[in-house]
Design a protein around this motif. Structure first.
Motif, PDB file in Angstrom:
ATOM      1  N   ALA A  56       0.827  -1.211   0.000  1.00  0.00           N
ATOM      2  CA  ALA A  56       0.000   0.000   0.000  1.00  0.00           C
ATOM      3  C   ALA A  56       0.858   1.257   0.000  1.00  0.00           C
ATOM      4  O   ALA A  56       0.589   2.202  -0.749  1.00  0.00           O
ATOM      5  N   LEU A  57       1.894   1.288   0.822  1.00  0.00           N
ATOM      6  CA  LEU A  57       2.762   2.461   0.894  1.00  0.00           C
ATOM      7  C   LEU A  57       3.479   2.685  -0.435  1.00  0.00           C
ATOM      8  O   LEU A  57       3.585   3.820  -0.910  1.00  0.00           O
TER       9      LEU A  57
ATOM     10  N   ASP B  24       1.712   6.965  -6.811  1.00  0.00           N
ATOM     11  CA  ASP B  24       0.598   7.689  -7.441  1.00  0.00           C
ATOM     12  C   ASP B  24      -0.397   8.172  -6.392  1.00  0.00           C
ATOM     13  O   ASP B  24      -1.560   7.796  -6.398  1.00  0.00           O
ATOM     14  N   ARG B  25       0.059   9.025  -5.475  1.00  0.00           N
ATOM     15  CA  ARG B  25      -0.800   9.411  -4.356  1.00  0.00           C
ATOM     16  C   ARG B  25      -2.037  10.187  -4.773  1.00  0.00           C
ATOM     17  O   ARG B  25      -3.042  10.169  -4.081  1.00  0.00           O
TER      18      ARG B  25
ATOM     19  N   LEU C 223      -7.586   6.215   2.994  1.00  0.00           N
ATOM     20  CA  LEU C 223      -6.993   4.946   3.381  1.00  0.00           C
ATOM     21  C   LEU C 223      -7.956   4.231   4.316  1.00  0.00           C
ATOM     22  O   LEU C 223      -8.393   4.799   5.312  1.00  0.00           O
ATOM     23  N   LEU C 224      -8.287   3.002   3.968  1.00  0.00           N
ATOM     24  CA  LEU C 224      -9.071   2.120   4.816  1.00  0.00           C
ATOM     25  C   LEU C 224      -8.164   0.947   5.123  1.00  0.00           C
ATOM     26  O   LEU C 224      -7.830   0.171   4.226  1.00  0.00           O
TER      27      LEU C 224
ATOM     28  N   GLU D 221       2.857  11.253   6.865  1.00  0.00           N
ATOM     29  CA  GLU D 221       4.113  11.981   6.677  1.00  0.00           C
ATOM     30  C   GLU D 221       4.179  12.568   5.271  1.00  0.00           C
ATOM     31  O   GLU D 221       4.746  13.632   5.061  1.00  0.00           O
ATOM     32  N   ILE D 222       3.583  11.879   4.318  1.00  0.00           N
ATOM     33  CA  ILE D 222       3.549  12.329   2.924  1.00  0.00           C
ATOM     34  C   ILE D 222       2.435  13.347   2.714  1.00  0.00           C
ATOM     35  O   ILE D 222       2.613  14.366   2.061  1.00  0.00           O
ATOM     36  N   ASP D 223       1.255  13.061   3.263  1.00  0.00           N
ATOM     37  CA  ASP D 223       0.085  13.925   3.130  1.00  0.00           C
ATOM     38  C   ASP D 223      -0.559  14.053   4.502  1.00  0.00           C
ATOM     39  O   ASP D 223      -1.333  13.178   4.918  1.00  0.00           O
ATOM     40  N   PRO D 224      -0.264  15.121   5.244  1.00  0.00           N
ATOM     41  CA  PRO D 224      -0.707  15.259   6.635  1.00  0.00           C
ATOM     42  C   PRO D 224      -2.228  15.239   6.857  1.00  0.00           C
ATOM     43  O   PRO D 224      -2.671  14.970   7.965  1.00  0.00           O
ATOM     44  N   ASP D 225      -3.002  15.509   5.831  1.00  0.00           N
ATOM     45  CA  ASP D 225      -4.454  15.549   5.983  1.00  0.00           C
ATOM     46  C   ASP D 225      -5.164  14.360   5.342  1.00  0.00           C
ATOM     47  O   ASP D 225      -6.386  14.369   5.213  1.00  0.00           O
TER      48      ASP D 225
END
Length: 121
Positions: free
Chosen positions: A33-34, A40-41, A47-48, A68-72
């Motif tokens: 998943a990571l 391709d974020r 995320l479930l 860490e990549i996308d704080p929200d």
């Protein structure tokens, strides 16, 4: 993105999300998943994740790495036995649903995070 190592729950989540108007991309491990998220974020809206997803990254660690990549980035945890750890291990503004759950609970949790950007416990 759905991260779950049990095929029955994968299909349950896929069907529930599809019925709710979402497309599920299934990963069987936190590492998978990571890697997909890093590649391709912009493809993913939420995320479930199951907490106990086999060896390697568990759901708690996966969510922290994604944040860490996308704080929200919206996070929904699924668990059958780790709910008591949510306050200390979960990321802020996340939702936890306990197994077994109804399809509507899953769709509601994701919709709540996508529509408001946050959730209350």
């Amino acid at each position: 993105m759905v991260v779950e190592d049990e095929s029955m729950i994968q299909e349950f989540a896929r069907e529930a999300l599809s019925d709710g108007g979402f497309e599920a991309d299934i990963s069987q491990s936190g590492e998978e998943a990571l890697s997909r998220f890093r590649e391709d974020r912009l493809r993913y809206r939420a995320l479930l994740t199951d907490i106990g997803i086999g060896d390697g990254l568990n759901g708690w660690v996966l969510a922290r790495k994604i944040r860490e990549i996308d704080p929200d980035f919206p996070v929904v945890y699924m668990t059958g036995g780790h709910a008591e750890e949510w306050k200390s291990q979960g990321v802020p503004n996340s939702v936890l649903i306990e197994k077994p759950f109804a399809p509507a609970q899953l769709v509601t949790a994701i919709s709540q995070l996508l529509n408001t950007g946050s959730a209350s416990a």
